[in-house]
Design a protein around this motif. Structure first.
Motif, PDB file in Angstrom:
ATOM      1  N   PRO A   1       1.024  -1.163  -0.237  1.00 15.49           N
ATOM      2  CA  PRO A   1       0.484   0.066  -0.215  1.00 15.49           C
ATOM      3  C   PRO A   1       0.926   1.086   0.406  1.00 15.49           C
ATOM      4  O   PRO A   1       0.341   1.967  -0.532  1.00 15.49           O
ATOM      5  N   GLY A   2       2.080   0.967   1.068  1.00 15.62           N
ATOM      6  CA  GLY A   2       2.499   2.750   0.404  1.00 15.62           C
ATOM      7  C   GLY A   2       3.708   3.082  -0.905  1.00 15.62           C
ATOM      8  O   GLY A   2       3.562   4.236  -1.430  1.00 15.62           O
ATOM      9  N   ALA A   3       3.156   1.944  -1.988  1.00 19.61           N
ATOM     10  CA  ALA A   3       3.208   2.384  -3.440  1.00 19.61           C
ATOM     11  C   ALA A   3       2.588   3.319  -3.810  1.00 19.61           C
ATOM     12  O   ALA A   3       2.954   3.102  -5.082  1.00 19.61           O
ATOM     13  N   TYR A   4       1.394   3.359  -3.040  1.00 20.23           N
ATOM     14  CA  TYR A   4       0.571   4.060  -4.490  1.00 20.23           C
ATOM     15  C   TYR A   4      -0.315   4.659  -2.853  1.00 20.23           C
ATOM     16  O   TYR A   4      -0.614   4.337  -1.668  1.00 20.23           O
ATOM     17  N   ARG A   5      -1.484   6.070  -3.243  1.00 22.43           N
ATOM     18  CA  ARG A   5      -2.481   6.910  -2.724  1.00 22.43           C
ATOM     19  C   ARG A   5      -3.411   6.080  -2.593  1.00 22.43           C
ATOM     20  O   ARG A   5      -4.708   5.655  -3.360  1.00 22.43           O
ATOM     21  N   CYS A   6      -3.333   5.477  -1.218  1.00 23.50           N
ATOM     22  CA  CYS A   6      -4.434   3.968  -0.771  1.00 23.50           C
ATOM     23  C   CYS A   6      -4.947   4.883   0.259  1.00 23.50           C
ATOM     24  O   CYS A   6      -4.966   5.658   1.322  1.00 23.50           O
ATOM     25  N   LEU A   7      -6.422   4.333   0.687  1.00 20.95           N
ATOM     26  CA  LEU A   7      -8.080   4.974   1.239  1.00 20.95           C
ATOM     27  C   LEU A   7      -8.811   4.002   1.854  1.00 20.95           C
ATOM     28  O   LEU A   7      -9.066   3.434   1.147  1.00 20.95           O
ATOM     29  N   THR A   8      -8.665   4.461   2.882  1.00 19.24           N
ATOM     30  CA  THR A   8      -9.810   3.392   3.538  1.00 19.24           C
ATOM     31  C   THR A   8     -11.239   4.135   4.094  1.00 19.24           C
ATOM     32  O   THR A   8     -10.641   4.677   5.136  1.00 19.24           O
ATOM     33  N   VAL A   9     -12.385   3.838   4.306  1.00 23.65           N
ATOM     34  CA  VAL A   9     -13.792   4.344   4.357  1.00 23.65           C
ATOM     35  C   VAL A   9     -13.491   3.919   5.562  1.00 23.65           C
ATOM     36  O   VAL A   9     -14.054   2.339   5.707  1.00 23.65           O
ATOM     37  N   ALA A  10     -14.350   4.523   6.581  1.00 24.89           N
ATOM     38  CA  ALA A  10     -15.152   4.363   7.997  1.00 24.89           C
ATOM     39  C   ALA A  10     -16.217   3.884   7.741  1.00 24.89           C
ATOM     40  O   ALA A  10     -16.828   4.886   7.267  1.00 24.89           O
ATOM     41  N   PHE A  11     -17.156   3.089   8.333  1.00 28.60           N
ATOM     42  CA  PHE A  11     -18.775   3.264   8.397  1.00 28.60           C
ATOM     43  C   PHE A  11     -19.248   2.978   9.892  1.00 28.60           C
ATOM     44  O   PHE A  11     -18.551   2.919  10.301  1.00 28.60           O
ATOM     45  N   PRO A  12     -19.835   3.880  10.316  1.00 30.35           N
ATOM     46  CA  PRO A  12     -21.012   3.329  11.260  1.00 30.35           C
ATOM     47  C   PRO A  12     -20.354   2.489  12.300  1.00 30.35           C
ATOM     48  O   PRO A  12     -20.344   0.734  11.759  1.00 30.35           O
ATOM     49  N   ASP A  13     -20.396   2.230  13.754  1.00 34.51           N
ATOM     50  CA  ASP A  13     -20.373   1.036  14.586  1.00 34.51           C
ATOM     51  C   ASP A  13     -21.981  -0.328  14.073  1.00 34.51           C
ATOM     52  O   ASP A  13     -20.747  -1.144  13.910  1.00 34.51           O
ATOM     53  N   GLU A  14     -22.680   0.300  13.635  1.00 35.50           N
ATOM     54  CA  GLU A  14     -23.737  -0.395  13.362  1.00 35.50           C
ATOM     55  C   GLU A  14     -23.782  -1.897  12.701  1.00 35.50           C
ATOM     56  O   GLU A  14     -24.287  -2.777  12.240  1.00 35.50           O
ATOM     57  N   LEU A  15     -23.001  -0.639  11.308  1.00 34.05           N
ATOM     58  CA  LEU A  15     -22.298  -2.112  10.471  1.00 34.05           C
ATOM     59  C   LEU A  15     -21.348  -2.762  10.586  1.00 34.05           C
ATOM     60  O   LEU A  15     -20.362  -3.838   9.554  1.00 34.05           O
ATOM     61  N   HIS A  16     -20.266  -2.020  11.327  1.00 34.54           N
ATOM     62  CA  HIS A  16     -19.164  -3.247  11.848  1.00 34.54           C
ATOM     63  C   HIS A  16     -19.387  -4.644  12.233  1.00 34.54           C
ATOM     64  O   HIS A  16     -19.133  -5.490  13.385  1.00 34.54           O
ATOM     65  N   HIS A  17     -19.220  -5.701  10.954  1.00 28.44           N
ATOM     66  CA  HIS A  17     -20.063  -7.341  11.429  1.00 28.44           C
ATOM     67  C   HIS A  17     -18.943  -7.842  10.387  1.00 28.44           C
ATOM     68  O   HIS A  17     -19.647  -8.532   9.791  1.00 28.44           O
ATOM     69  N   PRO A  18     -18.076  -8.044  10.384  1.00 22.27           N
ATOM     70  CA  PRO A  18     -16.905  -8.382   9.832  1.00 22.27           C
ATOM     71  C   PRO A  18     -17.132 -10.273   9.535  1.00 22.27           C
ATOM     72  O   PRO A  18     -16.499 -11.278   9.142  1.00 22.27           O
ATOM     73  N   GLU A  19     -17.759 -10.476  11.173  1.00 22.83           N
ATOM     74  CA  GLU A  19     -18.061 -11.743  11.019  1.00 22.83           C
ATOM     75  C   GLU A  19     -18.735 -12.551  10.892  1.00 22.83           C
ATOM     76  O   GLU A  19     -19.518 -13.810  10.250  1.00 22.83           O
ATOM     77  N   PHE A  20     -19.835 -11.729  10.069  1.00 25.01           N
ATOM     78  CA  PHE A  20     -21.178 -12.052   8.852  1.00 25.01           C
ATOM     79  C   PHE A  20     -20.338 -12.034   7.173  1.00 25.01           C
ATOM     80  O   PHE A  20     -19.360 -11.456   6.667  1.00 25.01           O
ATOM     81  N   ASP A  21     -20.803 -13.117   6.926  1.00 24.32           N
ATOM     82  CA  ASP A  21     -19.988 -13.735   5.114  1.00 24.32           C
ATOM     83  C   ASP A  21     -21.479 -13.960   4.443  1.00 24.32           C
ATOM     84  O   ASP A  21     -22.635 -15.119   3.847  1.00 24.32           O
ATOM     85  N   LEU A  22     -21.786 -12.270   3.933  1.00 26.10           N
ATOM     86  CA  LEU A  22     -22.945 -13.091   2.461  1.00 26.10           C
ATOM     87  C   LEU A  22     -21.686 -13.152   0.840  1.00 26.10           C
ATOM     88  O   LEU A  22     -22.990 -13.070  -0.150  1.00 26.10           O
TER      89      LEU A  22
END
Length: 242
Positions: free
Chosen positions: A172-193
């Motif tokens: 990622p240091g070789a590129y201009r990378c950005l990560t976008v934050a989303f609200p707490d109620e959407l923080h569910h990485p344990e779910f897989d769709l």
């Protein structure tokens, strides 16, 4: 304004569940058709395109694209990176949205938010922050010229060609990378769709029918609320059983 094109990468040759993307999600609507209809109009996207392979078995994907009024670009089965570059050339895209075809519930709102942040910050690669959304509801935004550079590099590996944005994510240091934050109620990485097995196919069918039964739209907020409700119900049942 730069031209932005969303590209769904699709092929029939899944090793674990061949032909999964043409399996019905509900009635006679396949996973891929459902996704196409959801993503046809995304704020900030000029065109939706399907990138499939030149293999004969993928003719059915080209037929589906035609039926849905979506242009299709065909290329190598294993060199997905080059397939995306070809799609960019075909559509004159400056910016690409990478979408996989095995996740029917991708949310146009999530993609639009990532595109807006990508443009506002002049990024070369953008995605949601790690852990902020369930798997299968995320999106990747990347500048075409970056993919062209990787595609033309003789050092690019087969693995990088298969996974398209792998080099960017691993350096990622070789590129201009950005990560976008989303609200707490959407923080569910344990779910897989995403769908890779017969059980996962049945799971997304159940999610769709549950949303329909509640008259809830299939947006990320309602999907996360439903998944959290289901998880809580399972915990309560386990507590009673113990």
């Amino acid at each position: 304004m730069k031209r932005c094109v969303a590209v769904i990468q699709a092929r029939m040759g899944s090793s674990r569940l061949p032909g999964k993307i043409l399996e019905p999600l509900h009635d006679d609507v396949s996973l891929l058709a459902y996704q196409c209809r959801r993503l046809r109009h995304i704020e900030g996207v000029d065109e939706l395109l399907i990138a499939t392979t030149t293999a004969r078995r993928d003719n059915v994907i080209a037929d589906l694209a035609q039926a849905e009024g979506i242009r299709v670009c065909r290329g190598s089965e294993h060199d997905v990176l080059n397939r995306f570059v070809r799609a960019a050339d075909m559509s004159l895209a400056d910016t690409l949205v990478r979408i996989t075809s095995d996740s029917p519930f991708r949310d146009p709102g999530v993609i639009a938010r990532c595109i807006a942040e990508h443009r506002a910050h002049g990024a070369e690669y953008t995605r949601p922050q790690s852990g902020h959304l369930p798997k299968g509801l995320r999106a990747e935004i990347v500048e075409t010229r970056v993919l062209r550079q990787i595609d033309s590099d003789s050092a690019t590996t087969d693995r990088e060609r298969e996974h398209v944005t792998l080099r960017i994510r691993e350096t990622p240091g070789a590129y201009r990378c950005l990560t976008v934050a989303f609200p707490d109620e959407l923080h569910h990485p344990e779910f897989d769709l995403s769908v890779d097995t017969a059980d996962e196919l049945e799971f997304v069918r159940m999610i769709h029918s549950s949303l329909e039964a509640r008259a809830w739209p299939a947006d990320i907020g309602h999907i996360c609320a439903l998944l959290a409700e289901m998880a809580q119900g399972r915990q309560q049942q386990q507590g009673i059983a113990s």
